[in-house]
Write an enzyme that holds these catalytic residues in place. Structure first.
Site, PDB file in Angstrom:
ATOM      1  N   TYR A  83     -14.099   5.714 -13.324  1.00 46.62           N
ATOM      2  CA  TYR A  83     -14.118   4.532 -12.447  1.00 46.62           C
ATOM      3  C   TYR A  83     -14.814   3.365 -13.148  1.00 46.62           C
ATOM      4  O   TYR A  83     -14.298   2.249 -13.198  1.00 46.62           O
ATOM      5  CB  TYR A  83     -14.843   4.878 -11.140  1.00 46.62           C
ATOM      6  CG  TYR A  83     -14.868   3.760 -10.122  1.00 46.62           C
ATOM      7  CD1 TYR A  83     -13.858   3.633  -9.182  1.00 46.62           C
ATOM      8  CD2 TYR A  83     -15.902   2.826 -10.104  1.00 46.62           C
ATOM      9  CE1 TYR A  83     -13.880   2.610  -8.247  1.00 46.62           C
ATOM     10  CE2 TYR A  83     -15.933   1.801  -9.174  1.00 46.62           C
ATOM     11  CZ  TYR A  83     -14.915   1.697  -8.244  1.00 46.62           C
ATOM     12  OH  TYR A  83     -14.935   0.676  -7.328  1.00 46.62           O
TER      13      TYR A  83
ATOM     14  N   ASP B 294       0.855  -1.194   0.000  1.00 43.50           N
ATOM     15  CA  ASP B 294       0.000   0.000   0.000  1.00 43.50           C
ATOM     16  C   ASP B 294       0.890   1.243   0.000  1.00 43.50           C
ATOM     17  O   ASP B 294       2.080   1.158   0.294  1.00 43.50           O
ATOM     18  CB  ASP B 294      -0.902   0.001   1.259  1.00 43.50           C
ATOM     19  CG  ASP B 294      -2.210   0.763   1.061  1.00 43.50           C
ATOM     20  OD1 ASP B 294      -3.274   0.129   0.991  1.00 43.50           O
ATOM     21  OD2 ASP B 294      -2.154   2.015   0.970  1.00 43.50           O
TER      22      ASP B 294
ATOM     23  N   ASN C 175      -5.900  -5.280  -5.788  1.00 41.38           N
ATOM     24  CA  ASN C 175      -7.122  -4.733  -5.202  1.00 41.38           C
ATOM     25  C   ASN C 175      -7.118  -3.216  -5.038  1.00 41.38           C
ATOM     26  O   ASN C 175      -8.176  -2.602  -4.892  1.00 41.38           O
ATOM     27  CB  ASN C 175      -7.323  -5.438  -3.844  1.00 41.38           C
ATOM     28  CG  ASN C 175      -8.279  -4.712  -2.945  1.00 41.38           C
ATOM     29  OD1 ASN C 175      -9.497  -4.822  -3.115  1.00 41.38           O
ATOM     30  ND2 ASN C 175      -7.753  -3.959  -1.990  1.00 41.38           N
TER      31      ASN C 175
ATOM     32  N   LYS D 261     -13.083  -0.194 -14.396  1.00 42.39           N
ATOM     33  CA  LYS D 261     -13.478  -1.509 -13.884  1.00 42.39           C
ATOM     34  C   LYS D 261     -13.923  -2.432 -15.032  1.00 42.39           C
ATOM     35  O   LYS D 261     -13.716  -3.645 -14.979  1.00 42.39           O
ATOM     36  CB  LYS D 261     -14.575  -1.361 -12.834  1.00 42.39           C
ATOM     37  CG  LYS D 261     -14.116  -0.627 -11.566  1.00 42.39           C
ATOM     38  CD  LYS D 261     -12.928  -1.318 -10.897  1.00 42.39           C
ATOM     39  CE  LYS D 261     -12.567  -0.708  -9.563  1.00 42.39           C
ATOM     40  NZ  LYS D 261     -11.412  -1.362  -8.929  1.00 42.39           N
TER      41      LYS D 261
ATOM     42  N   THR E 182     -17.522   0.523   3.638  1.00 42.44           N
ATOM     43  CA  THR E 182     -16.198   0.973   4.070  1.00 42.44           C
ATOM     44  C   THR E 182     -16.398   2.333   4.756  1.00 42.44           C
ATOM     45  O   THR E 182     -17.450   2.950   4.613  1.00 42.44           O
ATOM     46  CB  THR E 182     -15.262   1.120   2.861  1.00 42.44           C
ATOM     47  OG1 THR E 182     -15.890   1.967   1.913  1.00 42.44           O
ATOM     48  CG2 THR E 182     -14.963  -0.215   2.220  1.00 42.44           C
TER      49      THR E 182
HETATM   50  P1  NAD Z   1     -10.254   1.714   0.508  1.00 37.91           P
HETATM   51  O1  NAD Z   1     -10.159   3.152   0.109  1.00 37.91           O
HETATM   52  O2  NAD Z   1     -10.781   1.369   1.850  1.00 37.91           O
HETATM   53  O3  NAD Z   1      -8.801   1.028   0.331  1.00 37.91           O
HETATM   54  C1  NAD Z   1      -8.030   1.216  -0.805  1.00 37.91           C
HETATM   55  C2  NAD Z   1      -6.554   1.112  -0.431  1.00 37.91           C
HETATM   56  O4  NAD Z   1      -5.793   1.298  -1.635  1.00 37.91           O
HETATM   57  C3  NAD Z   1      -6.094   2.186   0.571  1.00 37.91           C
HETATM   58  O5  NAD Z   1      -5.388   1.572   1.626  1.00 37.91           O
HETATM   59  C4  NAD Z   1      -5.185   3.079  -0.255  1.00 37.91           C
HETATM   60  O6  NAD Z   1      -4.097   3.642   0.491  1.00 37.91           O
HETATM   61  C5  NAD Z   1      -4.678   2.118  -1.316  1.00 37.91           C
HETATM   62  N1  NAD Z   1      -4.212   2.803  -2.519  1.00 37.91           N
HETATM   63  C6  NAD Z   1      -4.827   3.817  -3.189  1.00 37.91           C
HETATM   64  N2  NAD Z   1      -4.072   4.220  -4.221  1.00 37.91           N
HETATM   65  C7  NAD Z   1      -2.952   3.434  -4.209  1.00 37.91           C
HETATM   66  C8  NAD Z   1      -1.784   3.371  -5.011  1.00 37.91           C
HETATM   67  N3  NAD Z   1      -1.610   4.208  -6.051  1.00 37.91           N
HETATM   68  N4  NAD Z   1      -0.843   2.461  -4.717  1.00 37.91           N
HETATM   69  C9  NAD Z   1      -1.000   1.623  -3.667  1.00 37.91           C
HETATM   70  N5  NAD Z   1      -2.080   1.635  -2.861  1.00 37.91           N
HETATM   71  C10 NAD Z   1      -3.042   2.536  -3.132  1.00 37.91           C
HETATM   72  O7  NAD Z   1     -11.100   1.019  -0.665  1.00 37.91           O
HETATM   73  P2  NAD Z   1     -12.000  -0.308  -0.682  1.00 37.91           P
HETATM   74  O8  NAD Z   1     -13.407   0.131  -0.594  1.00 37.91           O
HETATM   75  O9  NAD Z   1     -11.501  -1.355   0.241  1.00 37.91           O
HETATM   76  O10 NAD Z   1     -11.772  -0.756  -2.209  1.00 37.91           O
HETATM   77  C11 NAD Z   1     -10.843  -1.756  -2.580  1.00 37.91           C
HETATM   78  C12 NAD Z   1     -11.109  -2.130  -4.024  1.00 37.91           C
HETATM   79  O11 NAD Z   1     -12.449  -2.591  -4.164  1.00 37.91           O
HETATM   80  C13 NAD Z   1     -10.955  -0.967  -5.008  1.00 37.91           C
HETATM   81  O12 NAD Z   1     -10.383  -1.438  -6.212  1.00 37.91           O
HETATM   82  C14 NAD Z   1     -12.393  -0.528  -5.226  1.00 37.91           C
HETATM   83  O13 NAD Z   1     -12.556   0.118  -6.460  1.00 37.91           O
HETATM   84  C15 NAD Z   1     -13.099  -1.868  -5.185  1.00 37.91           C
HETATM   85  N6  NAD Z   1     -14.523  -1.804  -4.891  1.00 37.91           N
HETATM   86  C16 NAD Z   1     -14.972  -1.214  -3.758  1.00 37.91           C
HETATM   87  C17 NAD Z   1     -16.330  -1.173  -3.512  1.00 37.91           C
HETATM   88  C18 NAD Z   1     -16.885  -0.501  -2.263  1.00 37.91           C
HETATM   89  O14 NAD Z   1     -18.090  -0.279  -2.197  1.00 37.91           O
HETATM   90  N7  NAD Z   1     -16.074  -0.196  -1.279  1.00 37.91           N
HETATM   91  C19 NAD Z   1     -17.230  -1.745  -4.424  1.00 37.91           C
HETATM   92  C20 NAD Z   1     -16.744  -2.353  -5.563  1.00 37.91           C
HETATM   93  C21 NAD Z   1     -15.371  -2.383  -5.787  1.00 37.91           C
END
Ligand code: NAD
Length: 255
Positions: free
Chosen positions: A154, A38, A86, A158, A189
């Site tokens: 976004y 991260d 992820n 995806k 989240t």
């Molecule tokens: P989150 O914001 O809680 O966590 C994302 C993490 O990615 C953070 O720790 C951040 O520091 C890290 N990050 C961001 N940019 C980065 C980079 N350039 N290099 C390294 N690390 C980086 O997000 P989440 O909700 O846990 O989402 C995780 C994944 O799931 C994402 O790809 C998101 O698009 C996808 N997603 C989330 C949801 C939702 O509702 N939360 C739904 C569908 C898909």
């Protein structure tokens, strides 16, 4: 826990928060050694210490950093079995196509899609050299369905993750590397909770489309990722693995 991931080494990007953090805990509980990767060093290091894994600071848009991340996994833990790609962002400046500027468009493509290309490109030769493994790329239910509340870059990113994962799953199917796209529905989240606590109408507009009537929990997505990482999913590749409380299948939801 069953120890399904005993002896396996997993790299999880975006593992300092949300779905990635829940997955790091779950993978570790099931026996894996986890590289918590991260940009957030404080939260990432704390989580790695908690689960007996290692933290690696990486910006997933940086090709050299991504290569170094997998080298770290091999040097620190001796092998590589799973790459859970992820990390992702959904910034507010990515909105309707009518208002989203090129800079915001490009930033989201870089972090959400180019990063997955870089991680797969770097992980695949190492997985093949080790005899195979599992790649899980986080897409989203928005790769499958349209929303009038657009985040256009976004959604496009995806869709790209989904198509890229399918193609790689087919290409490497006979060489022991499985590649699947994980498509979460809306997950509770901190970001989402804050957004909807301040704006209940916004939450209601979305919840009406969820047959289960609630958002998912990060642990529920982590459970699916752990399954895809494990040998229990040995005949599953190139799949669109949807974990969304039924949203993608719904026309009219229960009252
Ligand atoms: P989150 O914001 O809680 O966590 C994302 C993490 O990615 C953070 O720790 C951040 O520091 C890290 N990050 C961001 N940019 C980065 C980079 N350039 N290099 C390294 N690390 C980086 O997000 P989440 O909700 O846990 O989402 C995780 C994944 O799931 C994402 O790809 C998101 O698009 C996808 N997603 C989330 C949801 C939702 O509702 N939360 C739904 C569908 C898909």
């Amino acid at each position: 826990m069953t120890g399904r991931l005993e002896g396996k080494v997993a790299v999880i990007t975006g593992a300092a928060s949300g779905i990635g953090a829940a997955s790091a805990v779950r993978f570790s509980d099931e026996g894996a050694k986890v590289v918590v990767a991260d940009v957030d060093a404080r939260a990432g290091q704390a989580l790695a210490d908690r689960i007996g894994g290692s933290y690696f600071e990486v910006d997933v848009t940086d090709a050299a950093g991504v290569e170094a991340m997998y080298d770290h996994a091999l040097q620190r833990w001796g092998r590589l079995d799973v790459s859970f790609n992820n990390a992702g962002i959904s910034p507010p400046e990515d909105d309707s196509i009518l208002t989203t500027g090129l800079d915001a468009w490009r930033r989201v493509q870089e972090v959400n899609l180019t990063s997955v290309y870089l991680c797969c490109q770097a992980a695949l030769p190492r997985l093949l050299a080790g005899g195979g493994g599992s790649i899980i790329n986080t897409a989203s239910f928005v790769a499958l369905m349209g929303a009038a509340t657009s985040q256009i870059s976004y959604t496009a990113s995806k869709g790209g993750v989904l198509a890229l994962s399918r193609e790689l799953g087919v290409q490497f199917a006979r060489e022991g590397v499985r590649v699947n796209a994980l498509c979460p529905g809306p997950v509770s989240t901190p970001l989402l909770q804050e957004l909807f606590a301040n704006d209940p109408e916004r939450a209601a507009r979305r919840l009406v489309h969820v047959p289960m009537g609630r958002f998912g929990q990060p642990e529920e997505i982590a459970a699916a990722a752990a399954f895809l990482a494990s040998d229990d999913a040995s005949f599953i590749t190139a799949s669109t693995f949807v974990v969304d409380g039924g949203i993608h299948a719904a026309y009219v939801t229960p009252l």
